[in-house]
Design an enzyme around this catalytic site. Structure first.
Site, PDB file in Angstrom:
ATOM      1  CG  ASP A  82      -2.047   0.896   1.209  1.00  0.00           C
ATOM      2  OD1 ASP A  82      -2.494   1.222   0.101  1.00  0.00           O
ATOM      3  OD2 ASP A  82      -2.529   1.295   2.286  1.00  0.00           O
ATOM      4  CG  HIS A  83      -0.690   4.887   0.382  1.00  0.00           C
ATOM      5  ND1 HIS A  83      -1.088   5.920  -0.416  1.00  0.00           N
ATOM      6  CD2 HIS A  83      -1.794   4.478   1.049  1.00  0.00           C
ATOM      7  CE1 HIS A  83      -2.393   6.137  -0.243  1.00  0.00           C
ATOM      8  NE2 HIS A  83      -2.850   5.268   0.627  1.00  0.00           N
ATOM      9  CG  HIS A 180      -4.928   8.254   4.064  1.00  0.00           C
ATOM     10  ND1 HIS A 180      -4.243   8.861   3.036  1.00  0.00           N
ATOM     11  CD2 HIS A 180      -5.387   7.074   3.576  1.00  0.00           C
ATOM     12  CE1 HIS A 180      -4.264   8.056   1.975  1.00  0.00           C
ATOM     13  NE2 HIS A 180      -4.954   6.983   2.274  1.00  0.00           N
ATOM     14  N   GLY A 181      -6.752   8.454   8.146  1.00  0.00           N
ATOM     15  CA  GLY A 181      -6.752   8.654   9.598  1.00  0.00           C
ATOM     16  C   GLY A 181      -8.147   8.992  10.110  1.00  0.00           C
ATOM     17  CG  HIS A 208      -6.812   5.177  -0.802  1.00  0.00           C
ATOM     18  ND1 HIS A 208      -5.582   4.730  -0.373  1.00  0.00           N
ATOM     19  CD2 HIS A 208      -6.997   4.653  -2.026  1.00  0.00           C
ATOM     20  CE1 HIS A 208      -5.051   3.976  -1.328  1.00  0.00           C
ATOM     21  NE2 HIS A 208      -5.885   3.915  -2.341  1.00  0.00           N
ATOM     22  N   GLY A 209      -9.036   5.932   2.763  1.00  0.00           N
ATOM     23  CA  GLY A 209      -9.511   6.660   3.942  1.00  0.00           C
ATOM     24  C   GLY A 209     -10.858   6.176   4.439  1.00  0.00           C
ATOM     25  CG  ASN A 230      -7.557   1.079   0.294  1.00  0.00           C
ATOM     26  OD1 ASN A 230      -8.038   0.208  -0.409  1.00  0.00           O
ATOM     27  ND2 ASN A 230      -6.408   1.661   0.019  1.00  0.00           N
ATOM     28  CB  VAL A 231     -10.967  -0.144   6.323  1.00  0.00           C
ATOM     29  CG1 VAL A 231     -11.213   0.317   7.760  1.00  0.00           C
ATOM     30  CG2 VAL A 231     -12.225   0.057   5.480  1.00  0.00           C
ATOM     31  CB  THR A 233      -7.108   4.657  10.958  1.00  0.00           C
ATOM     32  OG1 THR A 233      -6.185   5.240  10.026  1.00  0.00           O
ATOM     33  CG2 THR A 233      -6.907   5.286  12.315  1.00  0.00           C
TER      34      THR A 233
HETATM   35  O1  G3H Z   1      -4.415   3.040   2.113  1.00  0.00           O
HETATM   36  C1  G3H Z   1      -5.003   2.869   3.190  1.00  0.00           C
HETATM   37  C2  G3H Z   1      -6.324   3.419   3.442  1.00  0.00           C
HETATM   38  O2  G3H Z   1      -6.592   4.467   2.616  1.00  0.00           O
HETATM   39  C3  G3H Z   1      -6.666   3.504   4.883  1.00  0.00           C
HETATM   40  O3  G3H Z   1      -7.271   4.702   5.303  1.00  0.00           O
HETATM   41  O4  G3H Z   1      -6.531   4.507   7.660  1.00  0.00           O
HETATM   42  O5  G3H Z   1      -8.178   6.227   6.973  1.00  0.00           O
HETATM   43  O6  G3H Z   1      -8.831   3.836   7.023  1.00  0.00           O
HETATM   44  P1  G3H Z   1      -7.729   4.822   6.825  1.00  0.00           P
HETATM   45 ZN    ZN Z   2      -4.729   5.084   1.436  1.00  0.00          ZN
END
Ligand code: G3H
Ligand code: ZN
Length: 285
Positions: A82-83, A180-181, A208-209, A230-231, A233
């Site tokens: 990821d990223h 994110h976060g 994302h996020g 994507n999940v 945090t």
């Molecule tokens: O790439 C990872 C995700 O975009 C996670 O986002 O931590 O806000 O759930 P998140």
């Molecule tokens: Zn992400």
């Protein structure tokens, strides 16, 4: 079964109106909980390791562990880096057996993002590994990447199709108002923008996020054609809170680590199962 690529795991998503859940893991217990949820719900799942997670666990250790989990079940599982902002690590992950990698050059100008993404896609393609890239700039903090409000930028729908075609990526992360976060206030997703992007590109799209996005917004995104969500945090927070509770709830004489760590597994499994229902991926394996 063997690990599958991102291209393979996403191929029916838009047509059948579901998104494959993509969860960030940081060790054995959370990853195993996610796999258990996929088996129970009959859902495909993408297990994502950040660069930080890979450096913590070890690259070959990460690949070997998740490959072993995938081969123990009959559910499609994709292992995704990821990223990645480090091309060397990305290439090492391809060689180590990751079946998908995300190249994140979203902070670069458009043409440079294309150039870097193309390099990643050409390299990964030689090994049958899929690639995700990001167009626009998702705000918030994701490990080594911090993007403040002024730096964040929503995806230009007019550029999405061109970017996907030029780079040959298998999935495209779009910025439509998530970050994110943890959110300071409820995020406002730009659905008209998403609608335009969906209509202008056939490339599977990635949200994302996911932590803190309202449930009804997830459902709407999936109905509109989002393919991967994507999940991260939320699982990190669940991991640490399960561990904290089990340490304080156990007698000091309890020395078997499994009697602490097992709660991490079940906590992550429960969260993952709920996402599989929301994303309509349950029963799609
Ligand atoms: O790439 C990872 C995700 O975009 C996670 O986002 O931590 O806000 O759930 P998140
Ligand atoms: Zn992400």
């Amino acid at each position: 079964m063997s690990l599958v690529t991102l291209r393979e795991i996403l191929k029916d998503t838009r047509k059948k109106k579901y998104a494959v859940p993509a969860f960030n893991f940081n060790g054995y217990e959370d990853a195993q909980g996610m796999v258990n949820s996929a088996v129970k719900m009959g859902s495909p799942v993408i297990l994502m390791a950040s660069m930080g997670a890979v450096r913590y666990i070890g690259l070959k250790q990460t690949a070997g562990m998740i490959r072993g989990m995938a081969e123990s079940v009959d559910i499609p599982i994709c292992l995704h880096l990821d990223h990645a902002t480090d091309m060397t690590l990305l290439k090492e992950a391809v060689i180590a057996g990751f079946t998908s990698v995300m190249i994140d050059a979203s902070k670069e100008p458009y043409e440079e993002n294309i150039r870097i993404t193309k390099e990643a896609a050409e390299y990964a393609g030689r090994y049958g590994c899929s690639v995700e890239a990001e167009l626009g700039r998702i705000g918030g903090r994701e490990e080594q990447i911090a993007v403040d409000d002024a730096q964040s930028a929503l995806t230009d729908p007019g550029k999405a199709g061109e970017f996907a075609a030029e780079t040959g990526v298998d999935a495209l992360a779009v910025a439509i108002g998530t970050a994110h976060g943890f959110y300071k206030s409820t995020p406002k997703l730009d659905f008209p923008r998403l609608e335009k992007i969906v209509s202008l590109t056939e490339c599977p799209l990635v949200l994302h996020g996911g932590t803190g996005v309202p449930e009804e917004d997830f459902v709407r995104c999936v109905e509109m054609g989002m393919s991967k969500i994507n999940v991260g945090t939320e699982f990190k927070a669940a991991y640490t809170s399960a561990l904290r509770d089990s340490v304080t709830g156990n007698e000091i004489s309890e020395v078997d680590p499994r009697n602490y760590m097992k709660y991490v597994k079940t906590m992550c499994q429960e969260i993952a199962e709920k996402k599989m229902v929301l994303f309509n991926s349950a029963g799609k394996a």
